[in-house]
Scaffold this active site. Structure first.
Site, PDB file in Angstrom:
ATOM      1  N   ASP A 173      -5.588  -6.107   4.185  1.00 61.70           N
ATOM      2  CA  ASP A 173      -4.667  -7.202   3.942  1.00 61.70           C
ATOM      3  C   ASP A 173      -5.449  -8.481   4.274  1.00 61.70           C
ATOM      4  OD1 ASP A 173      -2.071  -8.601   3.695  1.00 61.70           O
ATOM      5  OD2 ASP A 173      -2.352  -8.918   5.853  1.00 61.70           O
ATOM      6  N   VAL A 174      -4.990  -9.620   3.791  1.00 60.46           N
ATOM      7  CA  VAL A 174      -5.767 -10.847   3.993  1.00 60.46           C
ATOM      8  C   VAL A 174      -5.108 -11.795   4.994  1.00 60.46           C
ATOM      9  CG1 VAL A 174      -6.723 -12.891   2.856  1.00 60.46           C
ATOM     10  CG2 VAL A 174      -6.846 -10.662   1.733  1.00 60.46           C
TER      11      VAL A 174
END
Length: 209
Positions: free
Chosen positions: A8-9
Site C-alpha cells: 500500500d502507499v
C-alpha cells in the site's frame, strides 16, 4: 524462487496525512457537512475515494465530494513525503531480488506523481491503481493482478499496509500480511490480525528474512 512485496502507499510508504486530511476538511466545509468522528474516518480509511465518502456520508453524492477533494489536492502533492527509511528499505529489497509493486486504491496519475516526487518511483516493478481493477481493496483483485504479472504464487508474497483493507486484501489473496503501526490506524492495525506487525518500515527487512 521469485518473491514479491506488495505495498500500500499512503500511510505505509508515504506520509500523506496532511495531503489527505486537509482535503477532507476542505471538502466537508465546502459542502456544509459536519466533520465525522475519528471512528467513522478509521472505518473509511484505505478505501477508494468514492467509497471513502460513501462511508462518511451515505446520503450525499460521493462523486461530487470526491471531485472537490481531488481539485483541492491538485497543487498540493508536495505535502506527501516518504516515511523515514522508506527509500533505503525499497533499495535493499530491490538489491535482494524481490519484485516490488504498489497496490493502491488511488488513481494512477496521482499515485505515480506522488511516488516520483518522493523519489521512490523507480524502485517499483509494477504500479496497480484504481483504474487497473474492477474491485478495489479489500478485494483481492489488486494483489492477484500484480502476482499474475510477476508470475509469483500468493504463498511467496507479502502484502504490507496500514489499514484493515490492506490486511483483508492480503488474506483474501492468500499472501502473508504485514501491518504497520505508524500509519492511519496506528496500533489498531493489530485488531485485524496481520501475520506480522512492524513499527518502522525498515523492520520489514527482518520479517522477510
Amino acid at each position: 524462487m521469485k518473491k514479491a512485496v506488495l505495498f500500500d502507499v499512503d500511510g505505509t510508504l508515504l506520509d500523506a496525512y496532511d495531503f489527505i486530511f486537509e482535503a477532507v476538511k476542505y471538502t466537508l466545509l465546502f459542502h456544509n457537512h459536519p466533520y465525522p468522528a475519528d471512528k467513522k474516518i478509521k472505518q473509511a480509511m484505505g478505501k477508494s475515494l468514492v467509497e471513502f465518502y460513501k462511508v462518511l456520508f451515505p446520503r450525499a453524492d460521493p462523486l461530487i465530494l470526491a471531485q472537490t477533494h481531488h481539485k483541492f489536492q491538485h497543487d498540493k502533492f508536495h505535502q506527501v513525503k516518504p516515511f523515514p527509511k522508506a527509500s533505503e528499505t525499497l533499495q535493499k529489497l530491490k538489491s535482494e531480488g524481490f519484485l516490488i509493486a504498489a497496490v493502491s486504491n488511488r488513481t494512477r496519475e496521482g499515485l505515480k506523481h506522488s511516488l516520483k516526487l518522493a523519489e521512490i518511483f523507480d524502485y517499483f516493478n509494477l504500479i496497480v491503481s484504481a483504474e487497473d481493477v474492477t474491485n478495489p481493496k479489500p478485494h483481492k483483485e489488486h494483489l492477484l493482478f500484480a502476482l499474475r504479472e510477476f508470475k509469483v504464487k500468493p504463498a511467496n508474497a507479502f502484502m504490507v499496509g496500514d489499514t484493515d483493507n490492506d490486511i483483508q486484501a492480503g488474506k483474501n489473496a492468500g499472501t502473508k500480511t504485514v501491518g504497520v503501526t505508524y500509519g492511519f490506524l496506528g496500533n489498531s492495525i493489530k485488531d485485524y490480525n496481520p501475520d506480522f506487525v512492524i513499527d518502522k518500515i525498515e523492520e520489514l527487512l527482518k520479517v522477510l528474512k
